[in-house]
Motif scaffolding. Structure first.
Motif, PDB file in Angstrom:
ATOM      1  N   ASN A  10      -9.643  -2.803 -34.478  1.00  0.00           N
ATOM      2  CA  ASN A  10      -8.862  -1.751 -35.133  1.00  0.00           C
ATOM      3  C   ASN A  10      -8.005  -0.920 -34.190  1.00  0.00           C
ATOM      4  O   ASN A  10      -6.972  -0.395 -34.599  1.00  0.00           O
ATOM      5  N   ASN A  11      -8.397  -0.791 -32.916  1.00  0.00           N
ATOM      6  CA  ASN A  11      -7.635   0.072 -32.014  1.00  0.00           C
ATOM      7  C   ASN A  11      -6.640  -0.699 -31.138  1.00  0.00           C
ATOM      8  O   ASN A  11      -6.148  -0.171 -30.159  1.00  0.00           O
ATOM      9  N   GLY A  18      -4.802  -3.211 -40.199  1.00  0.00           N
ATOM     10  CA  GLY A  18      -6.226  -3.389 -39.993  1.00  0.00           C
ATOM     11  C   GLY A  18      -6.736  -4.797 -40.099  1.00  0.00           C
ATOM     12  O   GLY A  18      -7.942  -5.021 -40.146  1.00  0.00           O
ATOM     13  N   LYS A  19      -5.819  -5.796 -40.143  1.00  0.00           N
ATOM     14  CA  LYS A  19      -6.309  -7.169 -40.269  1.00  0.00           C
ATOM     15  C   LYS A  19      -5.401  -8.236 -39.676  1.00  0.00           C
ATOM     16  O   LYS A  19      -5.841  -9.347 -39.426  1.00  0.00           O
ATOM     17  N   LYS A  20      -4.116  -7.980 -39.435  1.00  0.00           N
ATOM     18  CA  LYS A  20      -3.208  -9.006 -38.930  1.00  0.00           C
ATOM     19  C   LYS A  20      -2.645  -8.631 -37.575  1.00  0.00           C
ATOM     20  O   LYS A  20      -2.287  -7.490 -37.325  1.00  0.00           O
ATOM     21  N   CYS A  21      -2.533  -9.631 -36.690  1.00  0.00           N
ATOM     22  CA  CYS A  21      -1.984  -9.408 -35.359  1.00  0.00           C
ATOM     23  C   CYS A  21      -0.466  -9.546 -35.401  1.00  0.00           C
ATOM     24  O   CYS A  21       0.066 -10.508 -35.935  1.00  0.00           O
ATOM     25  N   GLY A  22       0.227  -8.587 -34.818  1.00  0.00           N
ATOM     26  CA  GLY A  22       1.683  -8.615 -34.785  1.00  0.00           C
ATOM     27  C   GLY A  22       2.237  -8.952 -33.413  1.00  0.00           C
ATOM     28  O   GLY A  22       3.438  -8.822 -33.177  1.00  0.00           O
ATOM     29  N   ALA A  23       1.391  -9.426 -32.473  1.00  0.00           N
ATOM     30  CA  ALA A  23       1.863  -9.776 -31.133  1.00  0.00           C
ATOM     31  C   ALA A  23       2.798 -10.981 -31.189  1.00  0.00           C
ATOM     32  O   ALA A  23       2.679 -11.841 -32.067  1.00  0.00           O
TER      33      ALA A  23
END
Length: 52
Positions: A10-11, A18-23
Motif C-alpha cells: 500500500n505504501n 491499492g491494487k495495481k502497479c503503475g511502474a
C-alpha cells in the motif's frame, strides 16, 4: 504478457488504487541466483518453472 500487474504494498509510490502497479517496468528477483525451483524462491507470486 500481463495486462495488469497487481500489488499489495500500500505504501509504494507506484501502487494505484491499492491494487495495481503503475511502474513502467517490473523487476522480479530469485533468491537462488539465476534459477529458481519454486515460487517461494522468488519475489514473484506467479512464478512457474520452465522446462528449460
Amino acid at each position: 504478457m500481463a495486462l495488469d500487474v497487481l500489488c499489495e504494498v500500500n505504501n509504494c509510490v507506484h501502487n494505484r488504487d491499492g491494487k495495481k502497479c503503475g511502474a513502467s517496468e517490473i523487476f522480479v528477483v530469485s533468491h537462488k541466483g539465476k534459477k529458481a525451483s519454486s515460487q517461494e524462491e522468488t519475489d514473484c507470486k506467479t512464478f512457474e518453472p520452465s522446462d528449460l
